[in-house]
Design a protein around this motif. Structure first.
Motif, mmCIF file in Angstrom:
data_model
loop_
_atom_site.group_PDB
_atom_site.id
_atom_site.type_symbol
_atom_site.label_atom_id
_atom_site.label_comp_id
_atom_site.label_asym_id
_atom_site.label_seq_id
_atom_site.Cartn_x
_atom_site.Cartn_y
_atom_site.Cartn_z
ATOM 1 N N LEU A 93 0.825 -1.210 0.000
ATOM 2 C CA LEU A 93 0.000 0.000 0.000
ATOM 3 C C LEU A 93 0.859 1.261 0.000
ATOM 4 N N LYS B 296 1.920 2.762 -4.537
ATOM 5 C CA LYS B 296 0.680 2.855 -5.304
ATOM 6 C C LYS B 296 0.901 3.208 -6.767
ATOM 7 N N GLU C 78 -1.885 -10.133 -0.961
ATOM 8 C CA GLU C 78 -2.861 -9.247 -0.330
ATOM 9 C C GLU C 78 -2.230 -7.945 0.161
ATOM 10 N N ASN C 79 -1.502 -7.310 -0.743
ATOM 11 C CA ASN C 79 -0.849 -6.018 -0.473
ATOM 12 C C ASN C 79 0.254 -6.108 0.582
ATOM 13 N N LYS D 267 -8.498 -12.801 0.332
ATOM 14 C CA LYS D 267 -8.554 -12.032 -0.898
ATOM 15 C C LYS D 267 -9.341 -10.739 -0.721
ATOM 16 N N GLY D 268 -8.657 -9.631 -0.999
ATOM 17 C CA GLY D 268 -9.304 -8.329 -0.982
ATOM 18 C C GLY D 268 -9.523 -7.715 0.383
ATOM 19 N N SER E 215 -7.699 -6.062 2.321
ATOM 20 C CA SER E 215 -7.090 -4.745 2.540
ATOM 21 C C SER E 215 -7.376 -3.762 1.418
ATOM 22 N N ASP E 216 -8.230 -4.128 0.502
ATOM 23 C CA ASP E 216 -8.533 -3.242 -0.622
ATOM 24 C C ASP E 216 -9.142 -1.929 -0.126
ATOM 25 N N GLY E 217 -8.732 -0.845 -0.769
ATOM 26 C CA GLY E 217 -9.286 0.462 -0.443
ATOM 27 C C GLY E 217 -8.699 1.090 0.801
#
Length: 411
Positions: free
Chosen positions: A53, A56, A151-152, A178-179, A181-183
């Motif tokens: 993260l 970017k 996962e980032n 999966k996902g 930590s998105d956003g």
């Protein structure tokens, strides 16, 4: 597990047959044992190096050090959008290539003799090139380190030929987050060096047994409830290179006036845990779907603790500098936002979390003094400290495996 003393119960999962609740601890505090750990554990394991993260945009980079291996790493998102990890070393004379902590560049130029490397690793510029006989620029790019992004989270492995892929290393949890930590974006970054052994530092965050006592002044009622007075974990699972638990949030938590104001206008964060749609969670987050869930702790062998929550998560590193000194790094993440209410709420959560963290850190140096004195022949662990039991089982397995491979082959 049920007891007359505690109406709550813990769901246990995983192979516990090789866990020990009695751990000889003093022998692990010596300089000699630390040398074994460096060779058998840190040089051969998949290690968490950074959060993706922080990378970017194309050209974003960061520099981080891996203290037990005396390595400086350059982690960069190249112009091809791929994240790579290199030794932060110029191929000319071994000077440190990048000295600033982070930034964004298409290329890196060494300050010693101005050799230049693309952010994808290739050597693209040599000053006074005619004076180098036989130099092939195509074979003198930056030295790569085995790396994968999950996962980032950026993992590295210093073994030239890793025994397992990252997916094999993580095992069943690899596809469960999966996902999650998105956003999100980083909202806090803490770092402190302590006079303690790295094992003890990891252990401090791998159990909730201490919560009722150490944190009685800062967050006295954010976990447990009348049915769980000892704050037993709702779920505990152990695996080859991971272990995790789910904590019981207190539905009767008395919000402070600040929480009432801030978390009414924004996403609730620590130390407030509200009900939400469990179906929105990745399957690895709160894996038992415990209805009064607060947060998880995931120990990633050897030295990282991941802390998923509904609206936030944390990454904690415990890097050994030597047998009695540990570099502790803590990063916190939350949903990216431009709303002032959210920003204020995040800062409030950071402050509350930092005070709790300080209480945890305060025990580590005194804990080390006790176990390194030789007065304590062993530590005795409860079932609620099963992640600690698994930590030492995993470490011993890695040491034993290296010893087997180090044996001379019989003709």
């Amino acid at each position: 597990m049920t007891t007359a003393e505690n109406k709550s119960f813990t769901v246990f999962k995983g192979d516990t047959s090789r866990l020990r609740n009695v751990i000889p601890i003093a022998e692990r505090m010596t300089p000699e044992f630390h040398q074994t750990e460096k060779a058998a554990i840190f040089r051969r394991s998949w290690l968490v190096a950074a959060s993706a993260l922080d990378l970017k945009k194309k050209g974003d980079y960061l520099v981080t050090d891996i203290p037990p291996l005396k390595a400086s790493l350059l982690i960069v998102r190249g112009q091809d959008d791929r994240i790579r990890v290199f030794h932060n070393v110029c191929r000319h004379r071994g000077e440190k290539l990048v000295r600033d902590a982070n930034g964004c560049r298409r290329a890196f130029t060494c300050g010693f003799h101005a050799w230049t490397f693309a952010n994808t690793g290739e050597l693209i510029g040599v000053t006074d090139a005619t004076q180098f006989c036989g130099l092939d620029k195509s074979t003198h790019g930056l030295i790569p380190v085995n790396s994968e992004v999950w996962e980032n989270i950026v993992f590295v492995n210093f073994d030239p030929n890793p025994r397992q892929t990252l997916a094999e290393w993580l095992g069943p949890i690899h596809d469960q987050y999966k996902g999650f930590s998105d956003g999100r974006t980083k909202i806090a970054d803490h770092r402190v060096v302590l006079k303690t052994n790295w094992n003890l530092a990891v252990n401090a965050f791998c159990e909730g047994y201490h919560n009722l006592y150490i944190h009685r002044n800062t967050v006295p009622d954010y976990q447990g409830s009348g049915s769980n007075p000892n704050r037993h974990r709702a779920y505990i699972e152990v695996g080859d290179h991971f272990a995790r638990y789910s904590a019981h949030g207190n539905p009767n938590h008395k919000a402070t006036p600040a929480e009432d104001i801030l978390y009414t206008a924004s996403r609730p964060m620590f130390p407030s845990f509200i009900k939400f749609d469990m179906d929105k969670l990745a399957p690895g987050v709160n894996p038992s779907r415990f209805h009064q869930w607060a947060f998880d702790i995931v120990h990633l062998v050897p030295n990282v603790v991941l802390g998923p929550q509904a609206n936030t998560h944390s990454l904690m590193w415990f890097w050994p500098i030597d047998h009695e000194t540990t570099d502790v790094r803590v990063q916190r993440f939350a949903f990216q936002t431009d709303r002032p209410a959210d920003r204020i709420a995040q800062q409030y959560a950071i402050v509350r979390g930092r005070e709790v963290l300080r209480e945890d850190l305060a025990t580590m140096e005194t804990n080390y003094l006790g176990v390194s004195s030789g007065a304590l022949p062993h530590i005795f662990l409860s079932q609620q400290e099963m992640l600690i039991q698994n930590h030492y089982r995993a470490a011993d397995d890695l040491i034993a495996e290296r010893n087997v491979h180090a044996l001379p082959k019989v003709a």
